[in-house]
Design a protein around this motif. Structure first.
Motif, mmCIF file in Angstrom:
data_model
loop_
_atom_site.group_PDB
_atom_site.id
_atom_site.type_symbol
_atom_site.label_atom_id
_atom_site.label_comp_id
_atom_site.label_asym_id
_atom_site.label_seq_id
_atom_site.Cartn_x
_atom_site.Cartn_y
_atom_site.Cartn_z
ATOM 1 N N THR A 51 3.633 18.641 2.925
ATOM 2 C CA THR A 51 2.977 18.293 1.668
ATOM 3 C C THR A 51 3.078 16.806 1.342
ATOM 4 O O THR A 51 2.081 16.184 1.000
ATOM 5 N N HIS A 52 4.274 16.267 1.422
ATOM 6 C CA HIS A 52 4.508 14.861 1.091
ATOM 7 C C HIS A 52 5.886 14.458 1.588
ATOM 8 O O HIS A 52 6.661 15.308 2.035
ATOM 9 N N GLY A 53 6.185 13.171 1.509
ATOM 10 C CA GLY A 53 7.470 12.695 1.980
ATOM 11 C C GLY A 53 8.120 11.727 1.017
ATOM 12 O O GLY A 53 7.461 11.148 0.145
ATOM 13 N N ILE A 54 9.428 11.564 1.192
ATOM 14 C CA ILE A 54 10.193 10.616 0.387
ATOM 15 C C ILE A 54 11.281 9.979 1.267
ATOM 16 O O ILE A 54 11.616 10.505 2.321
ATOM 17 N N ILE A 55 11.797 8.865 0.781
ATOM 18 C CA ILE A 55 13.035 8.325 1.316
ATOM 19 C C ILE A 55 14.094 8.703 0.288
ATOM 20 O O ILE A 55 14.035 8.285 -0.862
ATOM 21 N N LYS A 56 14.995 9.553 0.712
ATOM 22 C CA LYS A 56 15.982 10.113 -0.200
ATOM 23 C C LYS A 56 17.064 9.084 -0.502
ATOM 24 O O LYS A 56 17.621 8.475 0.402
ATOM 25 N N LYS A 57 17.369 8.918 -1.791
ATOM 26 C CA LYS A 57 18.333 7.910 -2.211
ATOM 27 C C LYS A 57 19.640 8.512 -2.720
ATOM 28 O O LYS A 57 20.640 7.831 -2.812
ATOM 29 N N LYS A 58 19.627 9.796 -3.043
ATOM 30 C CA LYS A 58 20.826 10.454 -3.560
ATOM 31 C C LYS A 58 21.207 11.606 -2.639
ATOM 32 O O LYS A 58 20.422 12.020 -1.792
ATOM 33 N N ILE A 59 22.403 12.135 -2.834
ATOM 34 C CA ILE A 59 22.877 13.223 -1.979
ATOM 35 C C ILE A 59 22.027 14.475 -2.152
ATOM 36 O O ILE A 59 21.609 15.090 -1.181
ATOM 37 N N LYS A 60 21.740 14.836 -3.377
ATOM 38 C CA LYS A 60 20.978 16.051 -3.663
ATOM 39 C C LYS A 60 19.474 15.750 -3.628
ATOM 40 O O LYS A 60 19.026 14.717 -4.109
ATOM 41 N N THR A 61 18.717 16.676 -3.051
ATOM 42 C CA THR A 61 17.261 16.533 -3.026
ATOM 43 C C THR A 61 16.736 16.639 -4.454
ATOM 44 O O THR A 61 17.057 17.597 -5.158
ATOM 45 N N PRO A 62 15.919 15.680 -4.893
ATOM 46 C CA PRO A 62 15.407 15.713 -6.273
ATOM 47 C C PRO A 62 14.575 16.979 -6.551
ATOM 48 O O PRO A 62 13.675 17.313 -5.786
ATOM 49 N N VAL A 63 14.905 17.645 -7.641
ATOM 50 C CA VAL A 63 14.202 18.870 -8.030
ATOM 51 C C VAL A 63 12.716 18.591 -8.231
ATOM 52 O O VAL A 63 11.871 19.398 -7.852
ATOM 53 N N LYS A 64 12.380 17.429 -8.792
ATOM 54 C CA LYS A 64 10.968 17.117 -9.049
ATOM 55 C C LYS A 64 10.174 17.052 -7.740
ATOM 56 O O LYS A 64 8.987 17.366 -7.725
ATOM 57 N N GLU A 65 10.805 16.664 -6.631
ATOM 58 C CA GLU A 65 10.108 16.614 -5.344
ATOM 59 C C GLU A 65 9.870 18.020 -4.795
ATOM 60 O O GLU A 65 8.831 18.300 -4.200
ATOM 61 N N ILE A 66 10.823 18.906 -5.015
ATOM 62 C CA ILE A 66 10.646 20.306 -4.614
ATOM 63 C C ILE A 66 9.532 20.935 -5.442
ATOM 64 O O ILE A 66 8.663 21.636 -4.913
ATOM 65 N N GLU A 67 9.523 20.658 -6.749
ATOM 66 C CA GLU A 67 8.469 21.176 -7.627
ATOM 67 C C GLU A 67 7.102 20.625 -7.219
ATOM 68 O O GLU A 67 6.101 21.346 -7.242
ATOM 69 N N LYS A 68 7.060 19.365 -6.835
ATOM 70 C CA LYS A 68 5.811 18.763 -6.376
ATOM 71 C C LYS A 68 5.322 19.468 -5.108
ATOM 72 O O LYS A 68 4.135 19.774 -4.978
ATOM 73 N N ALA A 69 6.239 19.745 -4.185
ATOM 74 C CA ALA A 69 5.871 20.462 -2.958
ATOM 75 C C ALA A 69 5.330 21.854 -3.284
ATOM 76 O O ALA A 69 4.348 22.307 -2.678
ATOM 77 N N GLU A 70 5.950 22.530 -4.243
ATOM 78 C CA GLU A 70 5.472 23.860 -4.641
ATOM 79 C C GLU A 70 4.075 23.782 -5.246
ATOM 80 O O GLU A 70 3.233 24.631 -4.976
ATOM 81 N N LYS A 71 3.824 22.756 -6.050
ATOM 82 C CA LYS A 71 2.492 22.589 -6.648
ATOM 83 C C LYS A 71 1.452 22.305 -5.560
ATOM 84 O O LYS A 71 0.360 22.889 -5.565
ATOM 85 N N LEU A 72 1.783 21.415 -4.636
ATOM 86 C CA LEU A 72 0.854 21.119 -3.545
ATOM 87 C C LEU A 72 0.602 22.355 -2.685
ATOM 88 O O LEU A 72 -0.514 22.586 -2.226
ATOM 89 N N ARG A 73 1.626 23.171 -2.505
ATOM 90 C CA ARG A 73 1.470 24.436 -1.774
ATOM 91 C C ARG A 73 0.510 25.355 -2.518
ATOM 92 O O ARG A 73 -0.414 25.911 -1.923
ATOM 93 N N ASP A 74 0.737 25.519 -3.823
ATOM 94 C CA ASP A 74 -0.136 26.382 -4.626
ATOM 95 C C ASP A 74 -1.583 25.895 -4.581
ATOM 96 O O ASP A 74 -2.513 26.705 -4.407
ATOM 97 N N ASP A 75 -1.784 24.581 -4.721
ATOM 98 C CA ASP A 75 -3.141 24.005 -4.657
ATOM 99 C C ASP A 75 -3.784 24.267 -3.293
ATOM 100 O O ASP A 75 -4.949 24.633 -3.213
ATOM 101 N N TYR A 76 -3.019 24.096 -2.241
ATOM 102 C CA TYR A 76 -3.530 24.327 -0.883
ATOM 103 C C TYR A 76 -3.960 25.785 -0.710
ATOM 104 O O TYR A 76 -5.052 26.065 -0.216
ATOM 105 N N LEU A 77 -3.110 26.703 -1.133
ATOM 106 C CA LEU A 77 -3.396 28.125 -0.947
ATOM 107 C C LEU A 77 -4.588 28.590 -1.798
ATOM 108 O O LEU A 77 -5.303 29.500 -1.404
ATOM 109 N N LYS A 78 -4.805 27.947 -2.936
ATOM 110 C CA LYS A 78 -5.966 28.292 -3.776
ATOM 111 C C LYS A 78 -7.269 27.816 -3.167
ATOM 112 O O LYS A 78 -8.330 28.383 -3.415
ATOM 113 N N ASN A 79 -7.191 26.754 -2.371
ATOM 114 C CA ASN A 79 -8.397 26.126 -1.861
ATOM 115 C C ASN A 79 -8.728 26.455 -0.405
ATOM 116 O O ASN A 79 -9.648 25.863 0.168
ATOM 117 N N ILE A 80 -7.994 27.375 0.214
ATOM 118 C CA ILE A 80 -8.325 27.717 1.611
ATOM 119 C C ILE A 80 -9.298 28.873 1.670
ATOM 120 O O ILE A 80 -9.513 29.595 0.775
#
Length: 111
Positions: free
Chosen positions: A82-111
């Motif tokens: 879906t997308h990429g980041i350069i991770k700056k903290k130990i924990k993966t940012p929740v907002k990036e996971i949420e963004k991936a889920e949104k992009l997944r939902d958009d992809y699945l709606k449009n196939i």
């Protein structure tokens, strides 16, 4: 050599790959290729029920490409980045996971 899955990149993931230095890009793509043969949690890790990440540490940078599985003929054989980041903290940012889920939902709606 038999691959366990194929990989496709959404436009945002391609933009991320395009802007990083060539050696870093080569390492990321090598790790993705390696993950297609052997699913190793150091390289390809499940984050949530639907979201995974390709992981690369190179030149002191922690690269993450978020992804999800997609079925072809009823079998999970494609991983969509879906997308990429350069991770700056130990924990993966929740907002990036949420963004991936949104992009997944958009992809699945449009196939």
């Amino acid at each position: 050599m038999e691959y366990k899955f194929n990989v496709e990149f959404l436009p945002e993931a391609m933009k991320f790959i395009d802007i990083i230095p060539i050696k870093d890009k080569e390492k990321i793509l090598y790790n993705i290729w390696k993950s297609r043969i052997l699913i190793d949690p150091e390289l390809f890790k499940k984050l949530t029920e639907t979201i995974w990440e390709f992981r690369t540490l190179f030149n002191g940078k922690h690269y993450r490409l978020f992804a999800f599985w997609h079925k072809k003929n009823g079998i999970e054989t494609i991983v969509i980045c879906t997308h990429g980041i350069i991770k700056k903290k130990i924990k993966t940012p929740v907002k990036e996971i949420e963004k991936a889920e949104k992009l997944r939902d958009d992809y699945l709606k449009n196939i």
